[in-house]
Design a protein around this motif. Structure first.
Motif, short mmCIF file in Angstrom:
data_model
loop_
_atom_site.label_atom_id
_atom_site.label_comp_id
_atom_site.label_asym_id
_atom_site.label_seq_id
_atom_site.Cartn_x
_atom_site.Cartn_y
_atom_site.Cartn_z
N VAL A 67 -2.64 65.07 18.59
CA VAL A 67 -2.13 66.37 19.01
C VAL A 67 -1.08 66.21 20.12
N ALA A 68 -1.35 65.29 21.06
CA ALA A 68 -0.40 65.08 22.17
C ALA A 68 0.93 64.53 21.66
N VAL A 69 0.89 63.59 20.73
CA VAL A 69 2.13 63.01 20.20
C VAL A 69 2.91 64.05 19.40
N ILE A 70 2.22 64.85 18.60
CA ILE A 70 2.90 65.90 17.84
C ILE A 70 3.52 66.93 18.78
N GLY A 71 2.78 67.31 19.83
CA GLY A 71 3.35 68.25 20.81
C GLY A 71 4.56 67.69 21.52
N ALA A 72 4.53 66.39 21.85
CA ALA A 72 5.69 65.78 22.51
C ALA A 72 6.90 65.74 21.59
N GLY A 84 0.98 72.43 25.68
CA GLY A 84 -0.16 71.90 24.92
C GLY A 84 -0.37 70.42 25.15
N THR A 85 0.72 69.65 25.22
CA THR A 85 0.61 68.22 25.51
C THR A 85 0.02 67.98 26.89
#
Length: 280
Positions: free
Chosen positions: A31-36, A54-55
């Motif tokens: 989720v963090a990589v997608i948000g970034a 979100g990240t």
């Protein structure tokens, strides 16, 4: 013997990862990589700010899971709750209508940014390599006197110079942002008389612009005013609404209402004339 086995089991526990931790890492890490990535590739600034928020929340969860409770709360309250929401509200209220300028205002800034990015990558790789080569002590020793106390001890003793340099870099970044966004006026501002004279010489929009809205029926800023011939004038609506295509056209409705009013007036005048003739 029992003490040796306990120490060995604790060292193995330090290097092992439970199923819950693994699931949490892979799910939230994704989720963090997608948000970034969405922060970089989103076209609208509001969407990018939401993805970055979100990240940051995911990073706060990672801090809390690793025992860094103070950093987790600071990540949520300060960065996500205060700074990012402030950015988001500013973008939503002000809006981003101007296109990004592709003209390089400071010569050599791209090469300087490339060198700084390369240096940051080297430091990041060196830090990760240094952390992987040393023994893992765990969080019990670091948080023995409390998480906040342990963090303060490390910041103001072992990492005091790195902390001060980071603060100086942040201040420099803030000052640089203000310098880059500031624009000095290079010429004298024209007066209203001079602007009016230029319009007259150019024969362009000699009278004042009509007000927005259609007569007394509408005074909304997104409704174009009607010219004397009944056609709407988009110049009466601000440029932001024109670019967004948010102009409401009620010219036909207004013209139909005027025609109906004229017809009712004619019928009323006709009845009054007939009544006067009948009275005579």
């Amino acid at each position: 013997m029992s003490a040796h086995l306990a120490a060995h089991s604790s060292s193995l526990a330090a290097y092992s990862t439970s199923t819950g931790e693994a699931v949490q890492f892979w799910v939230l890490g994704t989720v963090a990589v997608i948000g970034a990535l969405c922060t970089v590739f989103m076209k609208k600034a509001v969407h990018s700010a939401l993805c970055l928020a979100g990240t940051m929340i995911v990073l706060a969860v990672f801090y809390l899971a690793n025992g860094a409770y103070f950093l987790g709360i600071v990540q949520v309250v300060v960065y996500t709750g205060a700074i990012m929401m402030l950015f988001l509200f500013v973008v939503m209220l002000v809006g981003v209508t101007a296109a990004d300028s592709l003209k390089e205002t400071i010569k050599g800034q791209r090469w300087l940014a490339l060198v700084c990015g390369l240096g940051f990558g080297i430091l990041l790789c060196a830090g990760i390599g240094n952390a992987s080569l040393k023994e893992f002590n765990g969080l019990a020793q670091a948080n023995s006197a409390g998480n906040v106390e342990g963090l303060a001890t490390l910041i103001f003793t072992k990492y005091v110079f790195a902390f001060e340099i980071t603060g100086a870099l942040l201040i420099t970044a803030a000052v640089g942002a203000m310098v880059l966004t500031h624009r000095e006026r290079t010429e004298r501002a024209k007066t209203q008389r001079e602007l009016a004279g230029e319009r007259v010489r150019a024969n362009k929009q000699l009278p004042p612009l009509p007000a927005p809205g259609v007569y007394a029926r509408h005074n909304a800023v997104d409704i174009a005013g009607l010219l004397p011939d009944g056609t709407p004038s988009e110049l009466t609506v601000i440029k932001t609404l024109r670019d967004r295509g948010q102009i409401r056209d009620v010219s036909n409705e207004a013209i139909n209402d005027l025609k109906a009013l004229e017809q009712r007036s004619e019928e009323r005048l006709g009845r009054e004339d007939r009544e006067e003739e009948a009275a005579k």
